[in-house]
Every structure is written in C-alpha cells, then in structure tokens.
Design an enzyme around this catalytic site. Structure first.
Site, PDB file in Angstrom:
ATOM      1  N   GLU A 289       0.807  -1.332  -0.119  1.00 39.33           N
ATOM      2  CA  GLU A 289      -0.044   0.057  -0.009  1.00 39.33           C
ATOM      3  C   GLU A 289       0.833   1.264   0.167  1.00 39.33           C
ATOM      4  O   GLU A 289       0.663   2.108   1.019  1.00 39.33           O
ATOM      5  CB  GLU A 289      -0.880  -0.010   1.186  1.00 39.33           C
ATOM      6  CG  GLU A 289      -1.728  -1.158   1.573  1.00 39.33           C
ATOM      7  CD  GLU A 289      -2.279  -1.377   2.983  1.00 39.33           C
ATOM      8  OE1 GLU A 289      -2.115  -0.332   3.494  1.00 39.33           O
ATOM      9  OE2 GLU A 289      -3.256  -2.137   3.354  1.00 39.33           O
ATOM     10  N   PRO A 290       1.663   1.570  -1.022  1.00 41.66           N
ATOM     11  CA  PRO A 290       2.704   2.665  -0.918  1.00 41.66           C
ATOM     12  C   PRO A 290       1.738   4.030  -1.212  1.00 41.66           C
ATOM     13  O   PRO A 290       0.876   4.016  -2.205  1.00 41.66           O
ATOM     14  CB  PRO A 290       3.521   2.276  -2.059  1.00 41.66           C
ATOM     15  CG  PRO A 290       2.921   1.397  -2.960  1.00 41.66           C
ATOM     16  CD  PRO A 290       2.013   0.540  -2.257  1.00 41.66           C
ATOM     17  N   GLY A 291       2.081   4.812  -0.536  1.00 39.84           N
ATOM     18  CA  GLY A 291       1.429   6.172  -0.793  1.00 39.84           C
ATOM     19  C   GLY A 291       2.513   7.105  -1.187  1.00 39.84           C
ATOM     20  O   GLY A 291       2.719   7.620  -2.405  1.00 39.84           O
ATOM     21  N   ARG A 328       2.512  20.166   6.837  1.00 39.11           N
ATOM     22  CA  ARG A 328       3.642  18.983   7.064  1.00 39.11           C
ATOM     23  C   ARG A 328       4.420  19.746   7.921  1.00 39.11           C
ATOM     24  O   ARG A 328       4.985  19.076   9.093  1.00 39.11           O
ATOM     25  CB  ARG A 328       4.143  18.271   5.868  1.00 39.11           C
ATOM     26  CG  ARG A 328       3.094  17.413   5.117  1.00 39.11           C
ATOM     27  CD  ARG A 328       3.976  16.329   4.334  1.00 39.11           C
ATOM     28  NE  ARG A 328       4.412  15.256   5.128  1.00 39.11           N
ATOM     29  CZ  ARG A 328       5.655  15.282   5.354  1.00 39.11           C
ATOM     30  NH1 ARG A 328       6.487  15.993   4.871  1.00 39.11           N
ATOM     31  NH2 ARG A 328       6.266  14.167   5.960  1.00 39.11           N
ATOM     32  N   CYS A 358      -2.788  33.283  10.501  1.00 38.50           N
ATOM     33  CA  CYS A 358      -2.452  33.735  12.043  1.00 38.50           C
ATOM     34  C   CYS A 358      -2.148  32.845  13.083  1.00 38.50           C
ATOM     35  O   CYS A 358      -2.964  32.635  14.075  1.00 38.50           O
ATOM     36  CB  CYS A 358      -3.841  34.512  12.319  1.00 38.50           C
ATOM     37  SG  CYS A 358      -4.344  35.842  11.113  1.00 38.50           S
ATOM     38  N   GLU A 359      -1.058  31.988  12.800  1.00 36.37           N
ATOM     39  CA  GLU A 359      -0.495  31.263  13.813  1.00 36.37           C
ATOM     40  C   GLU A 359       1.289  31.426  13.730  1.00 36.37           C
ATOM     41  O   GLU A 359       1.499  31.318  12.476  1.00 36.37           O
ATOM     42  CB  GLU A 359      -0.757  29.866  13.268  1.00 36.37           C
ATOM     43  CG  GLU A 359      -2.296  29.550  13.376  1.00 36.37           C
ATOM     44  CD  GLU A 359      -2.656  28.440  14.607  1.00 36.37           C
ATOM     45  OE1 GLU A 359      -2.000  27.835  15.021  1.00 36.37           O
ATOM     46  OE2 GLU A 359      -4.040  27.894  14.334  1.00 36.37           O
TER      47      GLU A 359
HETATM   48  N1  LLP Z   1      -1.561   2.038   4.436  1.00 39.07           N
HETATM   49  C1  LLP Z   1      -2.047   2.240   5.565  1.00 39.07           C
HETATM   50  C2  LLP Z   1      -3.156   1.644   6.319  1.00 39.07           C
HETATM   51  C3  LLP Z   1      -1.748   3.646   6.187  1.00 39.07           C
HETATM   52  O1  LLP Z   1      -2.108   4.174   7.524  1.00 39.07           O
HETATM   53  C4  LLP Z   1      -1.017   4.461   5.536  1.00 39.07           C
HETATM   54  C5  LLP Z   1      -0.679   5.692   5.928  1.00 39.07           C
HETATM   55  C6  LLP Z   1      -0.390   4.053   4.259  1.00 39.07           C
HETATM   56  C7  LLP Z   1      -0.793   2.599   3.715  1.00 39.07           C
HETATM   57  C8  LLP Z   1       0.290   4.774   3.370  1.00 39.07           C
HETATM   58  O2  LLP Z   1       1.783   5.187   3.858  1.00 39.07           O
HETATM   59  P1  LLP Z   1       2.763   5.699   3.004  1.00 39.07           P
HETATM   60  O3  LLP Z   1       3.316   4.847   2.063  1.00 39.07           O
HETATM   61  O4  LLP Z   1       2.073   6.869   2.412  1.00 39.07           O
HETATM   62  O5  LLP Z   1       3.856   6.082   3.914  1.00 39.07           O
HETATM   63  N2  LLP Z   1       0.270  12.541   7.022  1.00 39.07           N
HETATM   64  C9  LLP Z   1       1.515  11.994   7.375  1.00 39.07           C
HETATM   65  C10 LLP Z   1       1.590  10.523   6.936  1.00 39.07           C
HETATM   66  C11 LLP Z   1       0.459   9.784   7.539  1.00 39.07           C
HETATM   67  C12 LLP Z   1       0.365   8.387   7.118  1.00 39.07           C
HETATM   68  C13 LLP Z   1      -0.655   7.597   7.257  1.00 39.07           C
HETATM   69  N3  LLP Z   1      -0.997   6.195   7.100  1.00 39.07           N
HETATM   70  C14 LLP Z   1       2.758  12.878   6.420  1.00 39.07           C
HETATM   71  O6  LLP Z   1       2.225  13.790   6.032  1.00 39.07           O
HETATM   72  O7  LLP Z   1       3.752  12.446   6.546  1.00 39.07           O
END
Ligand code: LLP
Length: 429
Positions: A289-291, A328, A358-359
């Site tokens: 599940e890469p994001g 971030r 305003c922070e």
């Molecule tokens: N799968 C699950 C169940 C997750 O909770 C997440 C991310 C991913 C996959 C994807 O993770 P990635 O490959 O993107 O690292 N807002 C934070 C990151 C929060 C991630 C939450 N879960 C930031 O800006 O760094």
C-alpha cells in the site's frame, strides 16, 4: 549487486532548471503555469507518478502481487484515474475515499483494500456493494460488525486481520503505527483466536493478514521483520485448517526530503527484496500500500512572495501559500526543500518562509538559506505531492488551491481553485 537501469535518473525529482534558468516540470515552465492558473498551485508530474508505480511493479514481477496505492496520500480524482489506468489497486480508509474510486475509476473497485480503525456500518455496506478486494479489519468488534453486515446482504466478505507485529520503525511518533500501544490493528497474539472464530461465520472469508508499521520509514528491514511475523501466523493458522492467501505488507516506504543522491529505483529494489526474502515460503499474493513514495516527489507547491519583512534579526518571506495548503512543516516539523522558480544572482539570505495564516506555526521553513528573492517572485516547495493537498483545509477561510497534472508537454487542470461561493453555499444562518 544489480546494475542500475539505463533509464534510471540521477535526480529523484521531476523539477529541473532549464537552459533559460527557470524551473520546469518535465517540459512545462512553472512560471507559465502560475501565470495561467494562479497561486498557490500544486503541480504534479504524471510521468513521475507512473514511473514510481512501475518501479514497484517491476521489483515485484515474478510474484503474485497487487499494488494498492494509498489514496490518503493524494486523493485527487485525476491522480486516482492515472494510477488506475496503469493497473493500480487502492488502499482506502473511508467511505469517502471509496466514493472517489467509484467516481474516477469504477472498474478498479475490485482492487480496493479497505483499512481504518473506525469503519461505520454504512461504509461497510458501500464497500460490500462495490465488491472490493478485501477488508482490513482492525478489531474484534469490527469483525462482528462486518459479519453482521455481510450476513444481512448474503454477500461474502473477504477479510484480512490487521495485526500489530510489534515492530519498531524509526519515524516521526505521529506516523509510527506498528507497536502494541498504538490504536491500530489487533495484537498478533490474539489473531489466531479471531481467525478461528471468524472461520465459523457463513459470510466471512478469512483471506489474508495485513501489517502496516508506519510511514516515512527509510530502511527496508522493519518491513521484512513485520512480514516475517505475518508468515509465522499464516503457518500457525494452516495447522488449524485455515489457509490464508494474501499478505498485505502495508505502505510506509519513505523518501529523502533532503534529496541529495537518493536513488528511488535502488530503494524500491531493496524494499522489494526484503519483502520477498521474508515471503520465501509463502506462495500467496503480496499486497502493498505505498502512498508517499509514489506521489511525494512528483509534486511541488508553487507560492508567490507577497511581502518581505524584517523583525529584529529575522527576515520573513511571506508567501501566498500557508499551513492550510501544506501542513507538514507545522504538524511534523517536516523539512521541505524550497527553491526560487527563477533564481536571481546575488547573496543568499537566511530567512523564515511563512504563510499569511494567523499562527506562529504557519511556516514552511525556518532559518533557511535561500538565494535572493524579491516581491512577486515564485517559490517552489518541493516534495509536496503526498499529504499536501489531501491534508489541506479552509482554515482562515482560505480557498483550497488548484492542481495541475503535467504529462510530457501537456498541463491539465485537475482541480479548479475553490471559490468563496463553494465554501459559503454549505452553510446556513
Ligand atoms: N496503509 C495504511 C494502512 C496507512 O495508514 C498508510 C498511511 C499507508 C498505507 C500509506 O503510507 P505511505 O506509503 O504513504 O507512507 N500525514 C503524514 C503521513 C500519515 C500516514 C498515515 N498512514 C505525513 O504527512 O507524513
């Protein structure tokens, strides 16, 4: 050691200064995009997004796998559609994200995995109706609810228990998830009992096991460790007559926000080989599940310099983008490289780059060295493609930015800038 492919690029980013000195995304000049669409503006390289997706595809070729892009990283419909066309599956965490898949890529619904600790009955129903690939169940009570909803619809629900492998992954505490004391998943020691109980339910299909240990994890070994624990559980369950057919290793592979000589292709190979090694004796499907890794470096947030001011010893560059566009730095003290789109000659300055909100926490960088900039100059905040727009808000009644997707020479507006009418029409008084 595998030789780098000829196609591998030395830069991890699709943004480069062209011969005329100004920053481009592929073949498209960012000054032109800003003039055409205004600022703040998110610009993404569709070409890089696809390249990154292909890195995972080729590193996992030869084994049954499904790459489920984590929609939360960037859930804009144009990006979902782009990845769906390339064959991606999707990891979602809400009914809203599922609606996005159904809108942009309905044919991909059967490649969706549904994670998240707080699924509601209507969300589960929506996912059952859409016939998604699998539910990643995060608690005993959720398993009961899933069984009840599936029973009502007389429809089979394939599920994977999200277990907590109790693996420590070094990252920011807000985005580390794999320890027993986190809210995610179930204790791996309780999982066997839950599978055995679920196996007796008519409409539940014990299908897989999932582990997600956190985000922005730079080393491959914790992923391998987590998957090894999953394989141990699969083997135990086999002795109890339950055969699981999929292991979902979650997302979390990190990028280098400071860039340097980061080589994404080598990183993905290292990650994939750690997973494959742990999976050597498992012949089922691997889901990942890469994001962030797919979209982060493809995106930049363009902001115009509104004011430059000195307070005491400090120089503040006040940009027209703010923490509501990219939270971030404020939320995780995250580092983002910031560069002028058309650099000027002259002495570098040490500045704080801040937004109009305003922070005091509304900053993009503090005490940062920046080439000389003047009012009206355009800045590019890099590596903003992941968790930028998807975490944007309307704080200070600021309208959400527009987004542009660049592919080759073409630049397509995939989200128009929000208007005040969009915002006010939701409210009554
Ligand atoms: N799968 C699950 C169940 C997750 O909770 C997440 C991310 C991913 C996959 C994807 O993770 P990635 O490959 O993107 O690292 N807002 C934070 C990151 C929060 C991630 C939450 N879960 C930031 O800006 O760094």
């Amino acid at each position: 050691m595998t030789q780098p492919l000829a196609k591998e690029k030395s830069s991890a980013r699709p943004f480069h200064h062209s011969v005329d000195g100004s920053l481009h995304c592929g073949e498209v000049a960012l000054e032109q995009l800003a003039a055409r669409f205004g600022t703040p503006l998110y610009v993404y390289s569709g070409d890089q997004i696809l390249e990154r997706f292909q890195l995972f595809q080729s590193a996992l070729s030869g084994r049954d796998h499904l790459i489920c892009y984590a929609v939360k990283a960037n859930s804009t419909l144009g990006i979902i559609k782009l990845l769906a066309k390339a064959g991606a599956g999707f990891d979602i965490v809400s009914g809203g994200e599922l609606q996005r898949i159904l809108a942009a890529a309905p044919d991909a619904a059967n490649r969706v995995v549904f994670s998240g600790v707080g699924k509601t009955a209507p969300e589960i129903d929506l996912a059952l109706d859409a016939n998604i690939h699998q539910f990643n169940v995060e608690s005993e009570a959720e398993l009961e609810l899933l069984a009840a909803r599936a029973d009502r619809k007389k429809q089979r629900a394939r599920f994977a228990l999200r277990v907590n492998p109790d693996v420590f992954a070094e990252t920011h505490p807000y985005i580390s998830t794999g320890l027993r004391e986190h809210k995610f998943g179930v204790d791996i020691r309780k999982a066997r009992e839950l599978y055995l109980r679920a196996a007796k339910k008519k409409w539940l299909e014990p299908y897989g096991i999932s582990v997600h240990i956190g985000s922005q994890i730079r080393s491959a070994s914790p992923f391998g460790d987590a998957v090894s624990r999953a394989v141990e559980l699969v083997n135990q369950l086999k002795q109890n007559g339950i055969t699981l057919r999929a292991i979902d290793a979650g997302g979390g592979l990190g990028i280098d926000y400071h860039a340097g000589n980061f080589n994404p292709a080598a990183k993905v190979r290292e990650y994939a080989s750690a997973l494959k090694k742990s999976l050597a004796n498992f012949d089922g499907k691997l889901i990942i599940e890469p994001g962030r890794f797919i979209v982060a470096q493809a995106g930049a947030l363009l902001a115009r310099v509104l004011y430059i001011k000195k307070n005491g010893k400090k120089t503040f560059i006040i940009a027209d983008a703010a923490m509501n566009d990219l939270i971030r730095p404020a939320l995780y003290q995250a580092h983002h490289e910031i560069i002028p789109v058309t650099p000027r000659k002259g002495r570098t300055m040490t500045v704080d780059i801040v937004g109009p909100v305003c922070e005091t926490g509304d900053f993009f960088a503090r005490d940062r060295k920046l080439p000389r900039v003047e009012l009206g100059d355009l800045l590019a905040i890099l590596d903003a493609g992941a968790y930028g727009m998807s975490q944007a808000s309307n704080y200070n009644t600021r309208m959400k930015s527009a987004e542009v997707l660049v592919q080759g020479k073409s630049a397509k507006l995939i989200r128009r800038r929000e208007t005040i009418e969009d915002l006010l029409q939701q409210e009554k008084f």
